[in-house]
Design a protein around this motif. Structure first.
Motif, PDB file in Angstrom:
ATOM      1  N   ASP A 137      -6.371   6.096  -3.007  1.00 58.95           N
ATOM      2  CA  ASP A 137      -6.799   4.922  -3.773  1.00 58.95           C
ATOM      3  C   ASP A 137      -5.649   4.231  -4.506  1.00 58.95           C
ATOM      4  OD1 ASP A 137      -9.578   4.545  -3.388  1.00 58.95           O
ATOM      5  OD2 ASP A 137     -10.035   6.269  -4.647  1.00 58.95           O
ATOM      6  N   GLY A 148      -7.984   1.546  -5.838  1.00 59.96           N
ATOM      7  CA  GLY A 148      -9.381   1.469  -5.422  1.00 59.96           C
ATOM      8  C   GLY A 148     -10.219   2.324  -6.353  1.00 59.96           C
ATOM      9  N   LEU A 185     -14.830  -0.573  -4.596  1.00 53.82           N
ATOM     10  CA  LEU A 185     -15.025  -0.409  -3.152  1.00 53.82           C
ATOM     11  C   LEU A 185     -16.459  -0.034  -2.811  1.00 53.82           C
ATOM     12  CD1 LEU A 185     -11.827   1.720  -2.347  1.00 53.82           C
ATOM     13  CD2 LEU A 185     -12.060  -0.776  -2.324  1.00 53.82           C
ATOM     14  N   LEU A 199      -9.020   3.095  -1.057  1.00 54.46           N
ATOM     15  CA  LEU A 199      -8.494   1.746  -0.865  1.00 54.46           C
ATOM     16  C   LEU A 199      -7.781   1.622   0.482  1.00 54.46           C
ATOM     17  CD1 LEU A 199      -8.000  -1.105  -2.013  1.00 54.46           C
ATOM     18  CD2 LEU A 199      -5.957  -0.218  -3.166  1.00 54.46           C
TER      19      LEU A 199
END
Length: 304
Positions: A137, A148, A185, A199
């Protein structure tokens, strides 16, 4: 000693930790699957075999060797999944950050002993208990750190939500001079092509000002649009839902000009070559069955 240095996703790679797949243990029970894609393959009887994944990872090791990259591997733990090194730790600037990951994966960091003992202990950072984070992420990008996350109140109910807002705030504290930019997300515990696990499962910056992106991986349109504007629409390669499921955004940059990619990503690899990249193609389809690909299995320690 390893002089850690990571400021982006693309500067020439000097040292990396590559996971290992030689002793994953038996196929997990369905109720123990960490993500919907693994669950799908457990159900279908197509869960990947160790020997196939070892072969795939050796192909990546060979590319690293070709480019003169120093490769570290975790020490083997019997019957334990050690493929996805990016989940367990990541480097930003000269700091080695140990992620707060799912409890039953905590042994993975212990297997990095040979790497950790070469790092100045004052540069090793552990996140507090309430700040959940995984390296998939987190993307350092010059003045920015892209992260993310998932903003929803129902965060605890998603085994697929791995990075929370406490972690985003903690990153900002650790790197006050950086702009930490978070993206919420899309998560699903049950439908693989509706789930952006990290991510890097729906976005990846590349050299030459380019980026790979999947619009539907983002829950907030403005956040997706911010990224497209940041890179410029003409520089973004938009992947389809099927391509996101196959992990097309989870490639790995060896340098601003060289990208390691899965050999079946025909549309992406053609585009990359049209943009002037050298594409090192490797087989990685078996590893992708566990909802991870090239970026997930590598943890860069030093870039130029």
């Amino acid at each position: 000693m390893i002089q850690l240095n990571i400021n982006d996703e693309i500067s020439p790679l000097k040292a990396v930790v590559l996971g290992r797949a030689d002793s994953n243990g038996p196929v997990p029970l369905l109720e123990n699957a960490y993500d919907p894609k693994s669950a799908e393959h457990i159900k279908a009887g197509t869960y990947p075999k160790d020997e196939d994944m070892v072969r795939e990872m050796e192909a990546v090791a060979a590319v690293f060797k070709k480019y003169g990259v120093t490769v570290y591997r975790p020490e083997p733990i019997l019957d334990y999944n050690q493929i996805f090194t990016r989940d367990i730790a990541f480097v930003i600037e000269d700091k080695f950050i140990i992620a707060n990951i799912l409890e039953d994966r905590s042994k993975e960091i212990d297997a990095m002993h040979a790497v950790l003992e070469q790092i100045d202990p004052s540069k090793i950072v552990e996140f507090p208990e309430h700040a959940h984070i995984e390296g998939g992420d987190v993307m350092p990008w010059g003045d920015y750190i892209f992260v993310g996350t998932y903003y929803g109140e129902d965060y605890p109910s998603f085994i697929t939500a791995r990075t929370n807002m406490n972690a985003v705030r903690h990153l900002q504290k650790l790197f006050p001079h950086k702009k930490v930019k978070s993206f919420s997300l899309k998560k699903s515990n049950t439908v693989a092509d509706e789930n952006a696990l990290h991510l890097d499962c729906c976005f990846q910056p590349l050299g030459k000002g380019k980026a790979i992106i999947h619009e539907e991986g983002f829950l907030i349109k403005e956040e997706y649009e911010w990224l497209v504007n940041f890179f410029g629409k003409e520089n973004c390669f938009h992947i389809t839902k099927r391509e996101m499921y196959d992990m097309n955004s989870n490639v790995f940059s060896l340098s601003p000009e060289v990208v390691i990619s899965e050999k079946n990503f025909t549309r992406l690899n053609t585009w990359l070559r049209e943009q002037g990249f050298t594409v090192e193609e490797v087989p990685y389809a078996e590893i992708s069955k566990q909802e991870g690909l090239l970026r997930c299995t590598t943890m860069p320690l030093v870039r130029e």
